[in-house]
Design a protein around this motif. Structure first.
Motif, PDB file in Angstrom:
ATOM      1  N   GLN A 136      27.963  13.505 -10.787  1.00 23.82           N
ATOM      2  CA  GLN A 136      29.262  14.138 -10.512  1.00 23.82           C
ATOM      3  C   GLN A 136      29.090  15.633 -10.222  1.00 23.82           C
ATOM      4  N   LEU A 137      28.229  16.282 -11.005  1.00 23.76           N
ATOM      5  CA  LEU A 137      28.036  17.723 -10.801  1.00 23.76           C
ATOM      6  C   LEU A 137      27.342  17.994  -9.465  1.00 23.76           C
ATOM      7  N   LYS A 138      26.463  17.077  -9.093  1.00 24.25           N
ATOM      8  CA  LYS A 138      25.753  17.224  -7.813  1.00 24.25           C
ATOM      9  C   LYS A 138      26.755  17.228  -6.643  1.00 24.25           C
ATOM     10  N   GLN A 139      27.806  16.407  -6.769  1.00 28.00           N
ATOM     11  CA  GLN A 139      28.820  16.381  -5.698  1.00 28.00           C
ATOM     12  C   GLN A 139      29.456  17.755  -5.520  1.00 28.00           C
ATOM     13  N   TRP A 140      29.672  18.449  -6.639  1.00 22.95           N
ATOM     14  CA  TRP A 140      30.280  19.789  -6.576  1.00 22.95           C
ATOM     15  C   TRP A 140      29.304  20.796  -5.978  1.00 22.95           C
ATOM     16  N   VAL A 141      28.048  20.696  -6.386  1.00 20.37           N
ATOM     17  CA  VAL A 141      27.044  21.630  -5.847  1.00 20.37           C
ATOM     18  C   VAL A 141      26.894  21.391  -4.342  1.00 20.37           C
ATOM     19  N   ASP A 142      26.847  20.124  -3.944  1.00 21.74           N
ATOM     20  CA  ASP A 142      26.728  19.799  -2.514  1.00 21.74           C
ATOM     21  C   ASP A 142      27.946  20.315  -1.748  1.00 21.74           C
ATOM     22  N   TYR A 143      29.127  20.150  -2.373  1.00 19.06           N
ATOM     23  CA  TYR A 143      30.357  20.639  -1.742  1.00 19.06           C
ATOM     24  C   TYR A 143      30.263  22.151  -1.535  1.00 19.06           C
ATOM     25  N   ALA A 144      29.834  22.860  -2.583  1.00 17.02           N
ATOM     26  CA  ALA A 144      29.759  24.327  -2.510  1.00 17.02           C
ATOM     27  C   ALA A 144      28.790  24.753  -1.412  1.00 17.02           C
ATOM     28  N   LYS A 145      27.670  24.041  -1.311  1.00 21.15           N
ATOM     29  CA  LYS A 145      26.684  24.404  -0.281  1.00 21.15           C
ATOM     30  C   LYS A 145      27.273  24.161   1.113  1.00 21.15           C
ATOM     31  N   GLU A 146      27.912  23.018   1.255  1.00 21.71           N
ATOM     32  CA  GLU A 146      28.455  22.659   2.562  1.00 21.71           C
ATOM     33  C   GLU A 146      29.564  23.626   3.004  1.00 21.71           C
ATOM     34  N   HIS A 147      30.406  24.044   2.064  1.00 24.68           N
ATOM     35  CA  HIS A 147      31.552  24.891   2.410  1.00 24.68           C
ATOM     36  C   HIS A 147      31.302  26.366   2.134  1.00 24.68           C
ATOM     37  N   LYS A 148      30.072  26.713   1.810  1.00 21.58           N
ATOM     38  CA  LYS A 148      29.725  28.100   1.449  1.00 21.58           C
ATOM     39  C   LYS A 148      30.673  28.628   0.379  1.00 21.58           C
ATOM     40  N   ALA A 149      30.935  27.771  -0.601  1.00 26.79           N
ATOM     41  CA  ALA A 149      31.806  28.147  -1.719  1.00 26.79           C
ATOM     42  C   ALA A 149      30.944  28.547  -2.911  1.00 26.79           C
ATOM     43  N   LEU A 150      31.572  29.031  -3.967  1.00 26.82           N
ATOM     44  CA  LEU A 150      30.835  29.406  -5.166  1.00 26.82           C
ATOM     45  C   LEU A 150      31.468  28.725  -6.374  1.00 26.82           C
ATOM     46  N   ILE A 151      30.621  28.200  -7.266  1.00 20.04           N
ATOM     47  CA  ILE A 151      31.115  27.546  -8.479  1.00 20.04           C
ATOM     48  C   ILE A 151      30.959  28.500  -9.665  1.00 20.04           C
ATOM     49  N   LEU A 152      32.039  28.646 -10.431  1.00 19.68           N
ATOM     50  CA  LEU A 152      31.971  29.386 -11.693  1.00 19.68           C
ATOM     51  C   LEU A 152      31.955  28.329 -12.778  1.00 19.68           C
ATOM     52  N   TYR A 153      30.802  28.153 -13.410  1.00 17.81           N
ATOM     53  CA  TYR A 153      30.608  27.025 -14.328  1.00 17.81           C
ATOM     54  C   TYR A 153      30.665  27.514 -15.771  1.00 17.81           C
ATOM     55  N   ASP A 154      31.717  27.122 -16.465  1.00 20.08           N
ATOM     56  CA  ASP A 154      31.929  27.566 -17.845  1.00 20.08           C
ATOM     57  C   ASP A 154      31.350  26.509 -18.788  1.00 20.08           C
ATOM     58  N   ALA A 155      30.246  26.885 -19.435  1.00 25.24           N
ATOM     59  CA  ALA A 155      29.566  25.945 -20.346  1.00 25.24           C
ATOM     60  C   ALA A 155      29.683  26.444 -21.793  1.00 25.24           C
ATOM     61  N   ALA A 156      30.863  26.965 -22.141  1.00 25.94           N
ATOM     62  CA  ALA A 156      31.074  27.531 -23.486  1.00 25.94           C
ATOM     63  C   ALA A 156      30.841  26.494 -24.595  1.00 25.94           C
ATOM     64  N   TYR A 157      30.967  25.188 -24.254  1.00 27.46           N
ATOM     65  CA  TYR A 157      30.851  24.148 -25.283  1.00 27.46           C
ATOM     66  C   TYR A 157      29.573  23.318 -25.162  1.00 27.46           C
ATOM     67  N   VAL A 158      28.575  23.880 -24.473  1.00 24.45           N
ATOM     68  CA  VAL A 158      27.347  23.112 -24.211  1.00 24.45           C
ATOM     69  C   VAL A 158      26.643  22.686 -25.502  1.00 24.45           C
ATOM     70  N   SER A 159      26.785  23.435 -26.581  1.00 23.15           N
ATOM     71  CA  SER A 159      26.049  23.103 -27.812  1.00 23.15           C
ATOM     72  C   SER A 159      26.551  21.816 -28.456  1.00 23.15           C
ATOM     73  N   PHE A 160      27.663  21.264 -27.940  1.00 27.61           N
ATOM     74  CA  PHE A 160      28.170  20.020 -28.515  1.00 27.61           C
ATOM     75  C   PHE A 160      27.650  18.790 -27.774  1.00 27.61           C
ATOM     76  N   ILE A 161      26.879  19.000 -26.714  1.00 22.36           N
ATOM     77  CA  ILE A 161      26.345  17.849 -25.971  1.00 22.36           C
ATOM     78  C   ILE A 161      25.227  17.201 -26.773  1.00 22.36           C
ATOM     79  N   ARG A 162      25.377  15.924 -27.054  1.00 27.45           N
ATOM     80  CA  ARG A 162      24.339  15.166 -27.764  1.00 27.45           C
ATOM     81  C   ARG A 162      23.732  14.084 -26.876  1.00 27.45           C
TER      82      ARG A 162
END
Ligand SMILES: Cc1ncc(COP(=O)(O)O)c(C=O)c1O
Length: 407
Positions: A196-222
């Motif tokens: 799913q995240l790859k689709q967003w990265v591919d979209y950003a590359k294709e449209h010359k867009a920029l993603i602001l990725y907020d990973a404030a809760y990454v420490s909860f990933i198990r």
């Protein structure tokens, strides 16, 4: 004559937490003997880990002696912390991030609020709904949106998270320039897969867009199959800035320390179509408007990466995840439709009616406070957010009461 920035007049007042407080107060006045349990706010409840406290004290002691005193530090953060972050949070996981791509700050709220300054005034912005309100409000203040149109601001591409898309927004139908994503998500608790995240990265590359990725809760990933960083996705270094914070991972909500990663490969264009790296722009912004995080706080943050710090912060997030698991288990068993809470401290529940009505029901019948989903955007209507930030005992008691109240 001094005039105001009229974009501020477009802002909708947020009554969410003051409305909650008023209703809780009214309930408490009517039932002074009832103990209200708060599972509403996204603030942590447990103390700083001992390793951080020890380093914090040692940092303060250094400040007491001329020889080891620290005045202004580097605006981007001390090297010892930038290196610890880049090494432990990225390179140790096989993700390429250099020490000087880390910008230490006093919070992700400031960073995700301030970052929009370096982009064009007419950038088309894509914002999640429901949302952590900082993303939308800072763009309203900057004049990047039209007026409030009853439910939403005009001129914004809203990325809807709904039961139908399992709370993972679809790619925008029309081209956008700046995309805010947050995973694990506040408020829905949803997580994103590599695909799913790859689709967003591919979209950003294709449209010359920029993603602001907020990973404030990454420490909860198990779940090891989930991405911890957007830079695990090939090509993301060119199109994504990532935000992380010690607030939820190490209990720093009141201590204040976070960081933003701006890869040197990340670029955007000027009006003439010339390409510019974003790293020097953000560096310039920070060195002009920010004077760094205090030395003892950075020492405390660096202690997160010591062996003791790693074990203690893991224990902290495990504790809240145990609460979240209990909430999930008991409320699913009570027949509620929910997501989140597995790799996130938030549980997002479908209420089958208005958010506020469900809020009132839980308050009046169980003396439990949650957050109405409608406060996070129009797609939040029909939902409530339950937060796992409390003691295990309080969560147990809250679940018992809710089960009783819902019968
Ligand atoms: C999604 C999200 N991003 C950022 C923040 C802000 O974190 P900090 O305490 O580092 O400012 C929060 C805080 O609740 C949050 O929920």
């Amino acid at each position: 004559m001094i005039r105001i920035n009229e974009h501020y007049l477009k802002l909708q007042a947020s009554y969410l937490f003051s409305d909650i407080a008023k209703r809780v107060q009214a309930f408490q006045d009517a039932h002074p003997d009832k103990r209200v349990i708060k599972l509403g706010i996204g603030d942590v409840t447990r103390a700083l880990p001992p390793a951080c406290i020890e380093a914090f004290h040692a940092g303060v002691d250094e400040m007491a002696v001329d020889r080891s005193f620290h005045g202004y530090g580097p605006e981007q953060g001390y090297d010892f912390l930038r290196e610890a972050i880049a090494e432990n949070d990225y390179r140790a996981h096989g993700t390429e991030v250099a020490d000087d791509e880390i910008f230490v700050s006093d919070g992700s709220k400031c960073d995700c609020g301030n970052i929009q300054e370096i982009f064009a005034h007419d950038a088309k912005v894509a914002i999640p709904d429901p949302v952590y309100p900082v993303y939308i409000d800072t763009n309203v203040m900057a004049g990047r949106t039209d007026r409030w149109q009853g439910e939403r601001y005009g001129g914004v591409a809203y990325l809807e998270s709904t039961p139908e898309n399992h709370y993972i927004p679809d790619l925008p139908a029309d081209p956008v320039d700046l995309i805010y994503l947050c995973f694990p998500n506040n408020p829905t608790g949803a997580t994103v897969t590599h695909e799913q995240l790859k689709q967003w990265v591919d979209y950003a590359k294709e449209h010359k867009a920029l993603i602001l990725y907020d990973a404030a809760y990454v420490s909860f990933i198990r779940d090891d199959s989930l991405p911890q960083s957007i830079y695990e996705i090939e090509g993301a270094r060119e199109v994504a800035i990532e935000f992380r914070s010690f607030s939820k991972s190490a209990g720093f909500t009141g201590t204040r320390c976070a960081f933003t990663v701006v890869p040197k490969d990340c670029t955007a264009t000027d009006a003439a179509g010339r390409t510019h790296p974003l790293h020097p722009l953000w560096n310039r912004r920070q060195t002009t408007k920010f004077n760094g995080v205090s030395y003892p706080v950075q020492k405390a943050a660096a202690a997160v990466y010591s062996p003791d710090g790693q074990a203690q912060t893991r224990e902290l997030s495990d504790y809240y995840l145990r609460n979240a698991a209990l909430i999930r288990e008991r409320l699913s068993a009570a027949g509620l439709d929910l997501v989140g809470g597995e790799n996130s401290p938030y549980i997002w529940i479908r209420t089958g009616g208005e958010s506020w009505a469900f809020f009132d029901r839980l308050l009046n019948e169980a003396a439990v406070v949650v957050t109405p989903g409608s406060g996070f955007g129009s797609c939040g209507e029909g939902h409530i957010r339950i937060s796992a930030f409390n003691t295990y005992e309080a969560v147990q008691e809250a679940m018992k009461r809710i089960e009783g109240g819902l019968q």
